[in-house]
Design a protein around this motif. Structure first.
Motif, PDB file in Angstrom:
ATOM      1  N   GLN A 213      15.472 -11.875  -0.984  1.00  0.00           N
ATOM      2  CA  GLN A 213      14.560 -12.414   0.029  1.00  0.00           C
ATOM      3  C   GLN A 213      13.768 -11.282   0.697  1.00  0.00           C
ATOM      4  OE1 GLN A 213      13.951 -15.612   0.702  1.00  0.00           O
ATOM      5  NE2 GLN A 213      15.417 -16.296  -0.835  1.00  0.00           N
ATOM      6  N   LEU A 214      14.451 -10.213   1.041  1.00  0.00           N
ATOM      7  CA  LEU A 214      13.819  -9.103   1.745  1.00  0.00           C
ATOM      8  C   LEU A 214      12.819  -8.351   0.882  1.00  0.00           C
ATOM      9  CD1 LEU A 214      17.088  -7.963   3.487  1.00  0.00           C
ATOM     10  CD2 LEU A 214      15.017  -8.635   4.724  1.00  0.00           C
ATOM     11  N   ASN A 215      12.987  -8.423  -0.427  1.00  0.00           N
ATOM     12  CA  ASN A 215      12.035  -7.761  -1.325  1.00  0.00           C
ATOM     13  C   ASN A 215      10.622  -8.310  -1.173  1.00  0.00           C
ATOM     14  OD1 ASN A 215      13.812  -5.914  -2.443  1.00  0.00           O
ATOM     15  ND2 ASN A 215      14.427  -7.287  -4.113  1.00  0.00           N
ATOM     16  N   GLN A 216      10.503  -9.532  -0.642  1.00  0.00           N
ATOM     17  CA  GLN A 216       9.174 -10.101  -0.404  1.00  0.00           C
ATOM     18  C   GLN A 216       8.409  -9.283   0.643  1.00  0.00           C
ATOM     19  OE1 GLN A 216       9.088 -14.542   0.044  1.00  0.00           O
ATOM     20  NE2 GLN A 216      11.316 -14.338  -0.155  1.00  0.00           N
ATOM     21  N   ILE A 217       9.149  -8.741   1.609  1.00  0.00           N
ATOM     22  CA  ILE A 217       8.518  -7.917   2.640  1.00  0.00           C
ATOM     23  C   ILE A 217       8.014  -6.617   2.020  1.00  0.00           C
ATOM     24  CG2 ILE A 217       8.926  -6.648   4.778  1.00  0.00           C
ATOM     25  CD1 ILE A 217      11.020  -8.783   5.509  1.00  0.00           C
ATOM     26  N   GLN A 218       8.835  -6.027   1.163  1.00  0.00           N
ATOM     27  CA  GLN A 218       8.415  -4.797   0.495  1.00  0.00           C
ATOM     28  C   GLN A 218       7.147  -5.038  -0.327  1.00  0.00           C
ATOM     29  OE1 GLN A 218      11.240  -3.154  -2.278  1.00  0.00           O
ATOM     30  NE2 GLN A 218      10.233  -1.180  -2.354  1.00  0.00           N
ATOM     31  N   GLN A 219       7.090  -6.150  -1.019  1.00  0.00           N
ATOM     32  CA  GLN A 219       5.916  -6.469  -1.825  1.00  0.00           C
ATOM     33  C   GLN A 219       4.680  -6.655  -0.953  1.00  0.00           C
ATOM     34  OE1 GLN A 219       5.918  -6.542  -5.333  1.00  0.00           O
ATOM     35  NE2 GLN A 219       3.732  -6.406  -4.863  1.00  0.00           N
ATOM     36  N   ALA A 220       4.862  -7.310   0.191  1.00  0.00           N
ATOM     37  CA  ALA A 220       3.734  -7.537   1.101  1.00  0.00           C
ATOM     38  C   ALA A 220       3.187  -6.215   1.636  1.00  0.00           C
ATOM     39  CB  ALA A 220       4.164  -8.435   2.258  1.00  0.00           C
ATOM     40  N   VAL A 221       4.074  -5.296   1.997  1.00  0.00           N
ATOM     41  CA  VAL A 221       3.625  -3.994   2.485  1.00  0.00           C
ATOM     42  C   VAL A 221       2.949  -3.213   1.365  1.00  0.00           C
ATOM     43  CG1 VAL A 221       4.381  -1.775   3.441  1.00  0.00           C
ATOM     44  CG2 VAL A 221       5.361  -3.917   4.308  1.00  0.00           C
ATOM     45  N   ASN A 222       3.521  -3.255   0.171  1.00  0.00           N
ATOM     46  CA  ASN A 222       2.909  -2.574  -0.971  1.00  0.00           C
ATOM     47  C   ASN A 222       1.526  -3.124  -1.284  1.00  0.00           C
ATOM     48  OD1 ASN A 222       5.174  -0.979  -1.238  1.00  0.00           O
ATOM     49  ND2 ASN A 222       6.058  -2.162  -2.931  1.00  0.00           N
ATOM     50  N   ASP A 223       1.345  -4.418  -1.037  1.00  0.00           N
ATOM     51  CA  ASP A 223       0.050  -5.068  -1.309  1.00  0.00           C
ATOM     52  C   ASP A 223      -0.939  -4.899  -0.162  1.00  0.00           C
ATOM     53  OD1 ASP A 223       1.037  -5.916  -3.731  1.00  0.00           O
ATOM     54  OD2 ASP A 223       1.490  -7.958  -3.068  1.00  0.00           O
ATOM     55  N   ARG A 224      -0.543  -4.141   0.856  1.00  0.00           N
ATOM     56  CA  ARG A 224      -1.391  -3.895   2.025  1.00  0.00           C
ATOM     57  C   ARG A 224      -1.727  -5.182   2.767  1.00  0.00           C
ATOM     58  NH1 ARG A 224      -1.452   0.993   3.917  1.00  0.00           N
ATOM     59  NH2 ARG A 224      -3.436   0.489   4.945  1.00  0.00           N
ATOM     60  N   ALA A 225      -0.787  -6.095   2.838  1.00  0.00           N
ATOM     61  CA  ALA A 225      -1.003  -7.342   3.594  1.00  0.00           C
ATOM     62  C   ALA A 225      -1.256  -6.997   5.055  1.00  0.00           C
ATOM     63  CB  ALA A 225       0.229  -8.234   3.463  1.00  0.00           C
ATOM     64  N   ASP A 226      -2.021  -7.871   5.747  1.00  0.00           N
ATOM     65  CA  ASP A 226      -2.309  -7.578   7.149  1.00  0.00           C
ATOM     66  C   ASP A 226      -1.075  -7.837   8.009  1.00  0.00           C
ATOM     67  OD1 ASP A 226      -2.239 -10.366   8.021  1.00  0.00           O
ATOM     68  OD2 ASP A 226      -4.245 -10.581   7.162  1.00  0.00           O
ATOM     69  N   LEU A 227      -1.127  -7.336   9.237  1.00  0.00           N
ATOM     70  CA  LEU A 227       0.043  -7.348  10.107  1.00  0.00           C
ATOM     71  C   LEU A 227       0.513  -8.762  10.417  1.00  0.00           C
ATOM     72  CD1 LEU A 227       2.059  -5.708  11.763  1.00  0.00           C
ATOM     73  CD2 LEU A 227       0.437  -5.757  13.668  1.00  0.00           C
TER      74      LEU A 227
ATOM     75  N   THR B 260      14.567   0.366  -0.632  1.00  0.00           N
ATOM     76  CA  THR B 260      15.295  -0.875  -0.901  1.00  0.00           C
ATOM     77  C   THR B 260      15.970  -1.378   0.369  1.00  0.00           C
ATOM     78  OG1 THR B 260      17.275   0.362  -1.555  1.00  0.00           O
ATOM     79  CG2 THR B 260      15.738  -0.278  -3.315  1.00  0.00           C
ATOM     80  N   PRO B 261      16.174  -2.698   0.469  1.00  0.00           N
ATOM     81  CA  PRO B 261      16.899  -3.231   1.616  1.00  0.00           C
ATOM     82  C   PRO B 261      18.284  -2.615   1.773  1.00  0.00           C
ATOM     83  CG  PRO B 261      15.850  -5.017   0.398  1.00  0.00           C
ATOM     84  CD  PRO B 261      15.694  -3.763  -0.423  1.00  0.00           C
ATOM     85  N   GLU B 262      18.965  -2.345   0.650  1.00  0.00           N
ATOM     86  CA  GLU B 262      20.318  -1.792   0.704  1.00  0.00           C
ATOM     87  C   GLU B 262      20.340  -0.453   1.442  1.00  0.00           C
ATOM     88  OE1 GLU B 262      19.994  -4.543  -2.734  1.00  0.00           O
ATOM     89  OE2 GLU B 262      18.803  -2.843  -2.042  1.00  0.00           O
TER      90      GLU B 262
END
Length: 363
Positions: free
Chosen positions: A10-24, A265-267
């Protein structure tokens, strides 16, 4: 203080969003959604704030971290980023003694020290000094300011009629090395001599090993919170070298997961923020001055935490390893694990531990 696989996915979605430069706004909304799907509902904001800081989006990282200031690490890191405007260490850890001195005054350190001393006393009762004239030699790796070492020696003096003692001190910080020697000389009532070696244990030169070997027999090696500064693949040969020096080793460390998980990674980030957050909370409760508390947090604890989080594995600087991995390392490094004792526990889980080891080479 560990993340399971389901939460990690689930938390990997946040990493992907940041990598994709999603807005705040999108990242914050995603954190809110994921918070209902993971066990630790506050961690998504922590994770997003750390990743944004690592991506040099400092102002956005501060905004996210401030949404989760109930978490000690979030609050402290947000304040640090506001002050420095950079997700970078403020100093080199152990460049001065004050941050370490503050840490040794905390309830957590005192509890860990008490547990370590109990484990070492149990070992010493069963294993007297090798020299019948009671002039033993001990190796201490990473003695810090000497606080723990002095207490160890006082326990040994209560058990045996030790007439003098020789200490081989292996310490990478010249300031710490000098402080430990000075403190030992001022605190002990018996004659004491030193072989000081100023370097990291894994970087000892052959001529220095030869000097140490001249001091054999060595009663035991004490390594308290001092061997996590190298990854697993370097710990193993280092332990094998130590197995040639002394029959016994008392190894104390923190039960954290900072070696094998990959960067971002979340871990890894969960372990760093939870464990260092717990230590920071204890510093904030200590009786030290506000100036010294800040020095301890910024120049010691956050320095280590940031280095672990933002660097690729070869440059992390700290590789706190789980008990099971340490047992494997010891076995591969030619040591038999005699006993593992939790020295501080949280929610029935070891936070710190001491491991009694016996050399397979000198038995």
């Amino acid at each position: 203080m560990f993340i399971d696989r389901t939460d990690s996915e689930q938390l990997n979605q946040i990493q992907q969003a940041v990598n994709d430069r999603a807005d705040l706004d999108k990242i914050i909304e995603l954190c809110k959604t994921i918070s209902h799907q993971v066990k630790d509902r506050q961690f998504p904001l922590t994770y997003a704030g750390i990743l944004l800081a690592s991506a040099h989006r400092i102002s956005e990282a501060i905004s996210v971290l401030k949404l989760g200031v109930d978490r000690t690490f979030n609050q402290v890191l947000a304040d640090y980023l506001i002050e420095t405007q950079a997700f970078a260490p403020a100093a080199t850890a152990f460049a001065e003694t004050t941050p370490y001195d503050v840490w040794t005054q905390t309830d957590l350190y005192q509890s860990q020290m008490s547990g370590t001393l109990k484990a070492i006393a149990n070992f010493a009762r069963r294993t007297p000094p090798p020299a019948v004239n009671y002039h033993p030699t001990i190796i201490d790796i990473g003695p810090g300011n000497g606080t723990l070492l002095i207490e160890i020696i006082k326990q040994l003096l209560a058990l045996y009629p030790i007439e003098s003692i020789h200490l081989i001190l292996i310490e990478q910080s010249p300031e710490m090395l000098a402080a430990a020697q000075k403190y030992c000389q001022a605190s002990l009532i018996i004659p004491i001599t030193f072989t000081p070696i100023c370097c990291r244990i894994q970087e000892i030169e052959p001529h220095q090993w030869a000097i140490i070997k001249e001091q054999q027999p060595i009663w035991f090696v004490n390594a308290s919170l001092s061997l996590h500064h190298m990854p697993k693949e370097i710990k193993v040969p280092t332990m094998a070298m130590l197995a040639n020096l002394s029959t016994y080793c008392l190894l104390s460390d923190a039960h954290y997961n900072h070696d094998l998980p990959e960067k971002d990674t979340p871990e890894l980030i969960y372990s760093v923020t939870e464990n260092y957050g717990f230590v920071i909370k204890d510093v904030l409760k200590s009786l030290a001055s506000e100036t010294d508390k800040k020095l301890c947090i910024n120049n010691f604890l956050l320095t280590e935490a940031i280095n672990i989080i933002k660097n690729d594995r070869p440059e992390r600087g700290d590789y706190h390893t789980l008990i099971g991995e340490w047992q494997e390392i010891a076995n591969r490094g030619q040591w038999e694990v005699i006993e593992t004792t939790p020295t501080v526990s949280l929610s029935e889980r070891p936070f710190t531990f001491t491991m009694e080891l016996k050399s397979k080479l000198l038995t």
